[in-house]
Scaffold this motif. Structure first.
Motif, mmCIF file in Angstrom:
data_model
loop_
_atom_site.group_PDB
_atom_site.id
_atom_site.type_symbol
_atom_site.label_atom_id
_atom_site.label_comp_id
_atom_site.label_asym_id
_atom_site.label_seq_id
_atom_site.Cartn_x
_atom_site.Cartn_y
_atom_site.Cartn_z
ATOM 1 N N GLU A 1 46.202 21.857 40.759
ATOM 2 C CA GLU A 1 46.383 21.415 42.148
ATOM 3 C C GLU A 1 45.125 21.685 42.956
ATOM 4 O OE1 GLU A 1 49.861 22.913 44.163
ATOM 5 O OE2 GLU A 1 51.205 21.803 42.847
ATOM 6 N N ALA A 2 44.480 22.811 42.704
ATOM 7 C CA ALA A 2 43.264 23.164 43.440
ATOM 8 C C ALA A 2 42.166 22.128 43.219
ATOM 9 C CB ALA A 2 42.785 24.557 43.025
ATOM 10 N N GLU A 3 42.028 21.628 41.996
ATOM 11 C CA GLU A 3 41.028 20.601 41.704
ATOM 12 C C GLU A 3 41.340 19.312 42.455
ATOM 13 O OE1 GLU A 3 39.346 20.749 37.340
ATOM 14 O OE2 GLU A 3 41.501 21.133 37.327
ATOM 15 N N LEU A 4 42.608 18.911 42.438
ATOM 16 C CA LEU A 4 43.015 17.695 43.147
ATOM 17 C C LEU A 4 42.781 17.834 44.641
ATOM 18 C CD1 LEU A 4 46.361 16.490 41.538
ATOM 19 C CD2 LEU A 4 44.147 15.378 41.485
ATOM 20 N N LEU A 5 43.168 18.973 45.179
ATOM 21 C CA LEU A 5 42.999 19.227 46.605
ATOM 22 C C LEU A 5 41.528 19.094 46.995
ATOM 23 C CD1 LEU A 5 44.313 20.103 49.275
ATOM 24 C CD2 LEU A 5 43.952 22.467 48.576
ATOM 25 N N LYS A 6 40.652 19.687 46.213
ATOM 26 C CA LYS A 6 39.214 19.630 46.493
ATOM 27 C C LYS A 6 38.699 18.185 46.452
ATOM 28 C CE LYS A 6 34.972 22.007 45.197
ATOM 29 N NZ LYS A 6 34.359 22.973 44.297
ATOM 30 N N LEU A 7 39.166 17.400 45.482
ATOM 31 C CA LEU A 7 38.765 15.992 45.380
ATOM 32 C C LEU A 7 39.154 15.210 46.629
ATOM 33 C CD1 LEU A 7 39.653 14.723 41.792
ATOM 34 C CD2 LEU A 7 37.401 14.858 42.844
ATOM 35 N N PHE A 8 40.419 15.357 47.045
ATOM 36 C CA PHE A 8 40.917 14.582 48.177
ATOM 37 C C PHE A 8 40.358 15.070 49.512
ATOM 38 C CE2 PHE A 8 43.743 12.885 45.044
ATOM 39 C CZ PHE A 8 44.038 11.615 45.518
ATOM 40 N N GLN A 9 40.048 16.350 49.618
ATOM 41 C CA GLN A 9 39.496 16.884 50.869
ATOM 42 C C GLN A 9 38.114 16.305 51.176
ATOM 43 O OE1 GLN A 9 39.950 21.125 50.183
ATOM 44 N NE2 GLN A 9 41.701 21.203 51.580
#
Length: 83
Positions: free
Chosen positions: A14-22
């Motif tokens: 989830e942390a990787e996805l969050l960073k991508l979308f941010q």
């Protein structure tokens, strides 16, 4: 806007996805869908972004991106029909 992210490798966090979308703007929620029995990723997630313009840019920018060696699929989530 609710966004569906599919074709994720089971190792994506989830942390990787969050960073991508941010990179594209504010992220309200980022939820990796997990198997209830194993606790492991089912290979898809939902991301919610409050601003439509940012969400559209994220969809266009991230769709087909290679993440952990696999091309992910990103599109606007469709509401489930009410039963």
């Amino acid at each position: 806007m609710k966004i569906l992210v599919r074709n994720l490798e089971r190792t994506v966090t989830e942390a990787e996805l969050l960073k991508l979308f941010q990179q594209y703007g504010t992220v309200e929620t980022c939820q990796l869908v997990l198997d209830a029995e194993t606790g492991k990723s089912k290979g898809f997630a939902f991301v919610e972004m409050p601003h439509g313009r940012e969400a559209v840019k994220a969809i266009k920018g991230l769709n087909t991106l290679r993440l952990h060696g696999t091309g992910i699929r990103v599109k606007q989530a469709e509401d489930k029909p009410q039963a």
